[in-house]
Enzyme design. Sequence first.
Site, PDB file in Angstrom:
ATOM      1  N   ASP A 439       0.804  -1.229   0.000  1.00  0.00           N
ATOM      2  CA  ASP A 439       0.000   0.000   0.000  1.00  0.00           C
ATOM      3  C   ASP A 439       0.832   1.271   0.000  1.00  0.00           C
ATOM      4  OD1 ASP A 439      -2.683  -0.624  -0.026  1.00  0.00           O
ATOM      5  OD2 ASP A 439      -2.747  -1.071   2.116  1.00  0.00           O
TER       6      ASP A 439
HETATM    7  C1  GLC Z   1      -1.763  -3.669   5.272  1.00  0.00           C
HETATM    8  C2  GLC Z   1      -2.937  -3.622   4.321  1.00  0.00           C
HETATM    9  C3  GLC Z   1      -2.769  -4.617   3.200  1.00  0.00           C
HETATM   10  C4  GLC Z   1      -1.456  -4.404   2.509  1.00  0.00           C
HETATM   11  C5  GLC Z   1      -0.311  -4.440   3.509  1.00  0.00           C
HETATM   12  C6  GLC Z   1       1.006  -4.101   2.888  1.00  0.00           C
HETATM   13  O1  GLC Z   1      -1.758  -4.887   5.959  1.00  0.00           O
HETATM   14  O2  GLC Z   1      -4.143  -3.900   4.997  1.00  0.00           O
HETATM   15  O3  GLC Z   1      -3.814  -4.491   2.287  1.00  0.00           O
HETATM   16  O4  GLC Z   1      -1.297  -5.386   1.533  1.00  0.00           O
HETATM   17  O5  GLC Z   1      -0.561  -3.517   4.553  1.00  0.00           O
HETATM   18  O6  GLC Z   1       1.092  -2.768   2.502  1.00  0.00           O
END
Ligand code: GLC
Length: 749
Positions: A439
């Site tokens: 993210d």
């Molecule tokens: C958090 C988010 C997930 C994402 C991860 C890595 O756990 O909820 O969707 O893939 O971070 O960024």
Amino acid sequence: MVSNTGGGYSFHKDPQNRRVTRYRYNNIPMDRPGRYIYIRNKDTGEYWNPGYQPVQKKLDNYSCRHGLGYTVLTGEYQGVIGEVTYFVPDDKNFELWLVKVSNTRSIKQNLQVFAYSEFCFWDAIMDQQNVDWVQQINQGRFNDGIITWHPHHISDNAAFFATGERVSSFDTNLETFIGKYRSESNPIAVEQGGCSNSISYRTNGVGAFCIDCDLGPNEERELVFVLGFAEERSEIKNDIKEYLLPENAKAAFGRLQSSWVNYISKLSVETPDEDMNLFVNIWNQYQCKTTFNWSRFVSMYQLGLGRGMGIRDSAQDTLGVMHTIPEEAKELIIKLLKCQYTDGRAYHLFFPLTGEGGQGDAPVKKFDWYSDDHLWLILAVNAYIKETGDFDFLNMEVPYNDKITSQTVMEHLDKALEFTNNNRGPHNIALAGRADWNDTLNLDTGKGVAESVFTSMLYCRALLEMIEILEFLKKTDMIEKYTNMYEDMKKAINDTCWDGEWYKRAFDDNSQPLGSKENKFGKIFINSQSWAVLSKVAENGREVQSLESVEKYLNSKYGIVTMYPAYTEHDTTKGGVTTYPPGAKENGGIFLHTNPWVMISEVMLGNGDKAYMYYNQILPGKRNDDAELYEVEPYVYCQNILGKEHPQFGIGRNSWLSGTAAWNMVASSQYILGIRANYDSLTVDPCIPSSWKGFKATRVFRGATYNIEVQNPNRVCTGVAKVIVDGVETEKIPVFETGTEHNVVVVMK
Ligand code: GLC
């Protein structure tokens, strides 16, 4: 949610819109308020809590036991033992507090029990934002053992707190119960030995009861309190009636335990590793149900406000429960398919109560979509079909998020693949969009050419899974289409993303690589190595070299970090990842979700010792003796552990809600132990440590029970010499009739 001292909060279905009790995040004193029981000695005026908090009286004994779906707090003080069991019975809209008070002395003890919970306005955001309005409208009432809390203008709904005991006194007004300039640690009502029977016409609400509880020598008494939410106030009495009697509450507790035993009974293993057994059999399965229920929405770290349930997260969460509740998984998959746009991409998240979709936090520049969300749906659907054999699901019509257009599940999945196929960048690989699985990799600065190697690999994996389904269905024309798409992407990745010793991770909006030896920071990332193997994109030695690079540059004693070296400065061309200090979260932290992908990759290459090493080094149970450093619970995976570049290397953060749960379940049971559901059979193809003599397992698959024994006479990691089912050597372990039981012996090479 209940902490080890009774802190935490309750909500009904949705933590944002149906909050029942308050919780003060980031508060000092910490972890307040909670579900408190105060025990007061009427003769001495002394009072304390079985769970230690909030009075903090030094107890003679204290324990907390978290079990599957319940928590028991026990405290002992001056010959009185107080025990509280918290749980939700029979999928009801309320929770029970089953309290037992025992006098262990041979003299009479004159006691009072106070039960306490602080109400919240349903809308938990409004509760914090509009204190003026919220405090004018809230109303607390008491009638026939039930305290209700509800806004003036909404006539029927109510939060409630109730008891079947004879109520000596009660309060519905928080300020009256606590008293001015006091806190939950020394409420005036408890200090004085009685509540004021306050009716709340405004301000803050409490459910507080005072019950007389004189106990003769060695006498004990059980009391039940009920905290919940009701759509219709008039129905509360009827709903809870049965549960107010301690024997009925205990019977409900028994049913709860049976239902959890049933949930975990579909898979159990007996390996030489006790911790692994505990996790595969109980705790990992338990955590998977929690992530399945709540995605990344609500825990003691995720506040249940604003964020909603993640589409990619929930799709992956289904993988962790598929072996035990595939029908529930199917329901969730349908909800996720409804979050797809007609062009194949998906919302980033949705809210459980309303089913409405949402967009997530990453910045919107040229694109408003995440490049990976929709692709996870294919993995979830394939896992569901393998578990159940329900190919008809592919023909089920499901609406898109416009609520008008409906298409079959197969068409939804096709659209998902087409979306990625149609959104490629200058290297002919997938555009990055707002982010991918990571993210915080926000590469889109407005030009719209940033690309994600990870998403491209996930797309390849999704294509392989689709081809696998179609091969089973013998749909030749579609197989050809998807094979071409796969080969095309595979070539693009191999032509443009190999960096010499590993795969690059992405290209930013200026077409500069991330995860390349040319970079000063972020030279190598974990996901483009594991997914190179998972997608079978890597070949001709690259698969081996990629994984060797992971071990060489990214591994540490507490787990594999996301990338190395971490960014030290904010860089707007890379986005959120560079806002974290080096070694934290996605910026070089051990983001545990990514580790099982490496385990699976090692299994795919036949390296059972490596896969197990990676499994072992992050298994929470193995950190039990290291709790002062690790800090988080040793029975569930946390989301991240601070990485080797962080001054506090080794501290776990954000436990419970993490894709780590589902993927470790998959990595351990389906890959290391190798017990995998297939369309028409059960596969047992282990890839275990070479030191193991073998292991045993019981797996319920399509209603039949398979008692599996794996023998490893030559101490190999992988390779099956023969499979014997009910005494007969066979190629495939067949699907049997529901209710039957079978013996499977697998002899390794
Ligand atoms: C958090 C988010 C997930 C994402 C991860 C890595 O756990 O909820 O969707 O893939 O971070 O960024």
